[in-house]
Design a protein around this motif. Structure first.
Motif, short mmCIF file in Angstrom:
data_model
loop_
_atom_site.label_atom_id
_atom_site.label_comp_id
_atom_site.label_asym_id
_atom_site.label_seq_id
_atom_site.Cartn_x
_atom_site.Cartn_y
_atom_site.Cartn_z
N LYS A 165 45.21 47.19 40.98
CA LYS A 165 44.14 46.60 39.88
C LYS A 165 44.31 45.60 39.04
O LYS A 165 43.67 44.90 38.69
N PRO A 166 45.73 45.14 39.10
CA PRO A 166 45.94 43.86 38.28
C PRO A 166 45.76 42.97 39.36
O PRO A 166 46.15 42.72 40.54
N MET A 167 45.17 41.60 38.87
CA MET A 167 44.88 40.61 39.80
C MET A 167 45.41 39.25 39.38
O MET A 167 45.34 39.04 38.11
N TYR A 168 46.01 38.47 40.38
CA TYR A 168 46.54 37.12 39.68
C TYR A 168 45.51 36.09 39.94
O TYR A 168 44.89 35.81 40.60
N TYR A 224 54.08 46.56 46.81
CA TYR A 224 53.97 45.23 47.63
C TYR A 224 52.80 44.50 46.90
O TYR A 224 52.25 44.83 46.29
N ILE A 225 52.98 43.19 47.38
CA ILE A 225 51.96 42.29 46.98
C ILE A 225 50.97 42.11 48.31
O ILE A 225 51.57 41.55 49.32
N PRO A 226 49.66 42.30 47.92
CA PRO A 226 48.74 41.94 49.18
C PRO A 226 48.69 40.44 49.56
O PRO A 226 48.88 39.81 48.55
N ASP A 227 48.72 40.22 50.97
CA ASP A 227 48.64 38.87 51.10
C ASP A 227 46.99 38.42 50.67
O ASP A 227 46.11 39.25 50.56
N ASP A 228 46.86 36.74 50.71
CA ASP A 228 45.44 36.40 50.28
C ASP A 228 44.38 37.25 51.30
O ASP A 228 43.35 37.19 50.71
N LYS A 229 44.54 37.20 52.50
CA LYS A 229 43.49 37.77 53.51
C LYS A 229 42.92 39.10 53.01
O LYS A 229 41.87 39.51 53.23
N GLU A 230 43.88 39.86 52.29
CA GLU A 230 43.54 41.18 52.07
C GLU A 230 42.58 41.39 50.94
O GLU A 230 42.15 42.50 50.52
N TRP A 231 42.56 40.32 50.03
CA TRP A 231 41.49 40.34 48.97
C TRP A 231 40.25 39.81 49.37
O TRP A 231 39.39 39.56 48.46
N ARG A 232 39.60 39.85 50.76
CA ARG A 232 38.51 39.02 51.05
C ARG A 232 37.37 39.95 50.78
O ARG A 232 36.11 39.35 50.31
N PHE A 233 37.32 41.30 50.79
CA PHE A 233 35.86 41.82 51.13
C PHE A 233 36.12 43.16 50.17
O PHE A 233 36.86 44.12 50.38
N PRO A 234 35.29 43.09 48.94
CA PRO A 234 35.33 44.48 48.21
C PRO A 234 34.85 45.48 48.76
O PRO A 234 35.48 46.74 48.37
N CYS A 251 53.33 43.32 38.05
CA CYS A 251 52.26 44.24 37.94
C CYS A 251 51.15 44.54 39.30
O CYS A 251 50.90 45.33 39.91
N VAL A 252 51.00 43.40 39.85
CA VAL A 252 50.24 43.21 41.20
C VAL A 252 51.03 43.94 42.05
O VAL A 252 50.36 44.60 43.11
N GLU A 253 52.36 43.76 42.19
CA GLU A 253 53.22 44.34 43.32
C GLU A 253 53.49 45.72 43.02
O GLU A 253 53.31 46.66 44.09
N ASN A 270 42.94 52.71 36.44
CA ASN A 270 42.93 54.23 35.91
C ASN A 270 43.38 54.28 34.57
O ASN A 270 43.63 55.49 33.87
N HIS A 271 43.90 53.39 33.74
CA HIS A 271 44.54 53.32 32.41
C HIS A 271 45.48 54.40 32.50
O HIS A 271 45.33 55.32 31.49
N CYS A 272 46.39 54.49 33.29
CA CYS A 272 47.26 55.63 33.61
C CYS A 272 47.99 55.85 32.38
O CYS A 272 48.30 55.12 31.55
N THR A 273 48.43 57.24 32.39
CA THR A 273 49.45 57.60 31.23
C THR A 273 50.87 56.90 31.58
O THR A 273 51.58 56.67 30.68
N TYR A 274 51.22 56.89 32.84
CA TYR A 274 52.58 56.19 33.02
C TYR A 274 52.26 54.99 33.96
O TYR A 274 52.62 55.22 35.18
N PRO A 275 51.86 53.85 33.38
CA PRO A 275 51.33 52.83 34.19
C PRO A 275 52.48 52.19 34.75
O PRO A 275 53.61 51.75 34.42
N ALA A 276 52.32 51.98 36.30
CA ALA A 276 53.38 51.08 37.14
C ALA A 276 53.31 49.86 36.58
O ALA A 276 54.23 49.13 36.90
N CYS A 277 52.20 49.03 36.29
CA CYS A 277 52.10 47.75 35.98
C CYS A 277 52.92 47.40 34.78
O CYS A 277 53.51 46.44 34.63
#
Ligand code: SF4
Ligand code: SF4
Length: 420
Positions: free
Chosen positions: A227-230, A131-141, A219-221, A181-188
């Motif tokens: 971990k990818p960010m637009y 899923y793609i997180p909405d803008d509000k979900e990126w507010r607080f690390p 990739c974000v989705e 995680n520099h995955c072996t099978y990256p979903a991105c």
């Protein structure tokens, strides 16, 4: 889809590309037990790579507080919910001896769908469930920083009456350090319709080609770790690059030797060990500290192995947290890892001293034996400490550090002490 082997799951799984493991794999072990949430790693990353316009909310490294924290908010709850609601036999592991194999299935068999397989079985128009997180979900690390979970509800404030004894605290939280995680099978990589994401053959680092990316945000989705960010400013996506110029040894400080990533090298709590795993997981090198911690001693575990990407950042789980929560997060290897960490072997005591002693990546370690300095019982088991010395070598064979298990101390003679 092709069939590839995922050793975290102990089985073959479906993935859009053929199995193609790198010669060596960028990897790290994070010891959660030592993290103090100082966020020095987070700021080291920020001040190195993402201080420009449009990158304000980008935290390629963040340290979140579990169970309530997450960046973006609820990232893991949401993916787990997707697997749970739609999955066949959601998150079921078979862990009998018959289901295990020391090399190809050390944790047994994961008998449910990964994010790739679920997208197929449900006929979703996605490569992986996401899923793609909405803008509000990126507010607080680190939202809910230091907020504990309790057997009681959190508005009943009788904290003092709740026990904080091992093996599990009744009121608990812990810090989770997160990078790509520099995955072996990256979903991105699997999800990108432009083929703008690639995994380097020499070190397994996963990168986005900034010239090919068109900002479709697939990739974000579909990265389950988010971990990818637009970047709206440039309309392309960005992600952790594992500080690859440092990994290549381009920084003059280490004289051409491979160097730890910035977030690793800055860690105040000495919780991180960064290096390269042997590319062939069936032949781990017992003298490579990461191979030893991950494949041989198995004290460090993958984060949400059930997603199916075979992530390459590993965690020594926190000793005090509820086991069911930890099993959901790190898979069925939790009991074995915690038992080994609670009464560490002579070798583990020595290897733990290597964490954060130099910026140069270690390719090999050796141990020189010292005398016994301590003996006790932990959970009914005998635990002995020896003052061994661990020696860390760079890939060119140069000795980089020599550390003793017992920290050397020096006390001044009474006569030399001046007091006023
Ligand atoms: S953690 Fe996400 S961004 Fe990083 S390699 Fe894996 S799938 Fe890609
Ligand atoms: S620098 Fe190290 S101790 Fe501090 S928050 Fe980051 S991982 Fe934890």
């Amino acid at each position: 889809m092709t069939l590839v082997h995922n050793w975290h799951l102990g089985r073959k799984m479906e993935y859009p590309y053929f199995e193609s493991r790198p010669k060596q794999q960028f990897a790290a072990v994070f010891n959660i037990n030592r993290c103090i949430a100082c966020q020095t790693c987070t700021m080291a990353h920020k001040s190195t790579w993402t201080y420009s316009k449009g990158q304000e909310y980008m935290w390629w490294n963040n340290v979140e507080t579990k169970p309530y924290g997450g960046y973006p908010q609820f990232w893991d709850h949401k993916i787990l919910q997707l697997l749970w609601d739609n999955g066949n036999n959601p998150m079921e592991w078979f862990t009998s001896d018959d289901d295990k194999d020391a090399v190809a299935a050390p944790y047994g068999l994961y008998n449910s769908d990964t994010i790739f397989e679920l997208a197929q079985t449900k006929g979703l128009n996605q490569v992986a469930v996401g899923y793609i997180p909405d803008d509000k979900e990126w507010r607080f690390p680190n939202i809910y920083e230091d907020t504990a979970s309790s057997e009681k509800t959190n508005y009943e404030t009788e904290a003092a009456s709740e026990s904080s004894e091992l093996p599990e605290h009744k009121r608990w939280f812990f810090y989770l350090q997160r990078i790509c995680n520099h995955c072996t099978y990256p979903a991105c990589l699997a999800a990108c319709p432009r083929k703008a994401i690639y995994k380097r053959k020499e070190d397994g680092i996963v990168l986005i080609d900034q010239k090919r990316c068109r900002g479709y945000r697939k990739c974000v989705e579909q990265c389950p770790y988010k971990k990818p960010m637009y970047r709206g400013e440039t309309r392309i996506s960005e992600k952790c690059i594992a500080c690859y110029p440092r990994v290549e040894g381009k920084d003059p400080i280490t004289k051409g030797r491979r160097m730890e990533a910035r977030c690793m090298a800055a860690c105040v709590g000495k919780i991180r060990l960064n290096g390269l795993l042997t590319g062939d997981y069936t032949k781990p090198d017992p003298k490579n500290p990461l191979d030893w911690l991950i494949h041989i001693h198995r004290v460090a575990l993958p984060l949400y192995p059930q997603f199916g990407t075979e992530p390459n950042v590993y965690y020594i789980p926190p000793r005090w947290a509820p086991r069911s929560y930890l099993r959901q997060m790190f898979g069925p290897g939790v009991e074995e890892a915690l038992e080994k960490y609670a009464t560490p072997s002579r070798e583990l005591m020595a290897v733990l001293q290597l964490f954060r002693t130099t910026q140069t990546m270690f390719a090999r370690f050796e141990i020189e034996e010292g005398k016994k300095i301590y003996e006790t019982q932990v959970d009914g088991r005998k635990f002995e400490v020896y003052n061994d010395t661990v020696i860390g070598f760079a890939s060119d064979g140069t000795e980089m550090v020599r550390v003793q298990v017992e920290e050397p101390t020096w006390e001044s003679d009474e006569k030399r002490m001046v007091t006023y």
